[in-house]
Design a protein around this motif. Structure first.
Motif, mmCIF file in Angstrom:
data_model
loop_
_atom_site.group_PDB
_atom_site.id
_atom_site.type_symbol
_atom_site.label_atom_id
_atom_site.label_comp_id
_atom_site.label_asym_id
_atom_site.label_seq_id
_atom_site.Cartn_x
_atom_site.Cartn_y
_atom_site.Cartn_z
ATOM 1 N N ARG A 18 -5.546 7.670 6.224
ATOM 2 C CA ARG A 18 -4.366 7.645 5.357
ATOM 3 C C ARG A 18 -4.686 6.982 4.016
ATOM 4 N N HIS A 22 -4.713 8.687 0.122
ATOM 5 C CA HIS A 22 -3.979 8.094 -1.001
ATOM 6 C C HIS A 22 -4.932 7.563 -2.066
ATOM 7 N N ASN A 130 3.305 9.996 9.211
ATOM 8 C CA ASN A 130 4.622 9.446 8.917
ATOM 9 C C ASN A 130 4.592 8.099 8.202
ATOM 10 N N GLY A 131 3.435 7.449 8.221
ATOM 11 C CA GLY A 131 3.354 6.107 7.657
ATOM 12 C C GLY A 131 3.523 5.060 8.739
ATOM 13 N N GLN A 151 1.332 -0.270 0.674
ATOM 14 C CA GLN A 151 2.142 0.844 0.191
ATOM 15 C C GLN A 151 1.506 2.186 0.548
ATOM 16 N N THR A 154 2.096 2.839 4.225
ATOM 17 C CA THR A 154 3.497 3.005 4.617
ATOM 18 C C THR A 154 4.189 3.909 3.591
ATOM 19 N N HIS A 155 5.043 3.320 2.788
ATOM 20 C CA HIS A 155 5.724 4.012 1.698
ATOM 21 C C HIS A 155 5.866 3.011 0.559
ATOM 22 N N ARG A 158 9.255 0.871 1.237
ATOM 23 C CA ARG A 158 9.752 0.492 2.564
ATOM 24 C C ARG A 158 8.621 0.565 3.591
#
Length: 301
Positions: A18, A22, A130-131, A151, A154-155, A158
């Protein structure tokens, strides 16, 4: 941005993937070269031949993220990292360590000027897409450095939080898992009752799907249960054995130490212990006692 990820199993490997998706560079190491090679081929991971090699590939303030089993393995790895790092570098423990161990490790690393973040990680195999949910503890100066990585995992706004000082991240995750035990036990017992009402011939897949919409018990856990029951309601191929990761035990111990009543969490843990008793000796004793004082029949194999 670049960090070293040590431990590329199911959770660690997905987290590394992930981060890479990113645009965060990750150099990774795991003794299982199959994990490493897959990430190199599919995600563009920069592979290292050892932990020392992974650290040597970092520049500036070094961040080493551990995704290792709790206990001795994590303890030894943290100690081994100390001579490889400089003051201001950061070790992140993303595994399920006992928060008391994290407090001690944080104090030990502080003596060397090395930052420590204890990061409770939730999200399981779905986190890649989904994070994750990250709850981490540590000094603010180090927590701030971790924010962009959190970040990405996750997002932006949040799913991640610096919850407090060293130890608080793993403490929060420990309680999270204790609650999870209770929720799972409640669903299991309720659905067992529905299954047992044979005269109604109820469809568990239909009912769990129904509950997912508008019901006060709707949750991601219910989503997963409903999806599984669509595939198979008999569960004949599944052994009635439920493992416990350790955090449920620590939660109950914490309740005892604080003198706080936690009967649901405690009972859920005890239910898992009962499932692990292959001999069922206590049940045999109960049957023996009923026979002794009341003459009740004893069922034999």
């Amino acid at each position: 941005m670049k960090l070293a990820m040590i431990g590329l199993g199911k959770m660690g490997g997905n987290m590394a993937a992930r981060l890479l998706r990113h645009k965060i560079n990750v150099v990774g190491f795991d003794f299982n070269t199959e994990f490493v090679n897959r990430l190199v081929k599919e995600e563009g991971l920069e592979a290292a031949t050892s932990v020392a090699d992974a650290v040597s590939k970092l520049e500036g303030q070094k961040i080493v993220w551990l995704m290792l089993p709790a206990g001795e393995i994590t303890e030894n790895q943290i100690k081994d990292l100390i001579p490889m790092l400089n003051k201001g570098d950061i070790i992140v423990d993303g595994g399920n360590s006992n928060y008391k161990h994290s407090q001690r490790r944080g104090a030990m690393l502080a003596e060397h000027g090395i930052g420590f973040i204890d990061c409770g990680t939730s999200g399981g195999v779905w986190g890649l897409d989904n994070g994750y949910c990250l709850m981490y503890g540590g000094e603010k100066q180090y927590a701030d450095v971790l924010a962009p990585y959190a970040q990405a995992l996750t997002h932006a706004d949040r799913g991640w939080a610096h919850v407090g000082p060293v130890g608080s991240g793993h403490f929060t995750k420990m309680i999270h898992n204790g609650i999870e035990y209770g929720m799972m036990q409640a669903f299991a017992e309720g659905l067992d009752l529905i299954k047992g009402k044979e005269e109604f011939n109820l469809d568990l897949a239909q009912i769990t799907e129904l509950w997912r919409h508008g019901s006060v018990v709707r949750s991601w856990l219910l989503d997963l249960t409903a999806e599984a029951l669509k595939q198979d309601q008999s569960l004949q191929e599944i052994a009635p054995y439920v493992a416990d990761s350790g955090e449920g035990r620590w939660t109950v111990v914490e309740a005892v130490e604080q003198g706080v009543a936690a009967p649901v969490l405690t009972t859920a843990l005890q239910a898992r212990f009962r499932s692990q008793d292959s001999e069922g000796y206590s049940y045999k004793l109960l049957s023996l006692m009923r026979n002794a004082f009341g003459g009740h029949s004893v069922k034999t194999k």
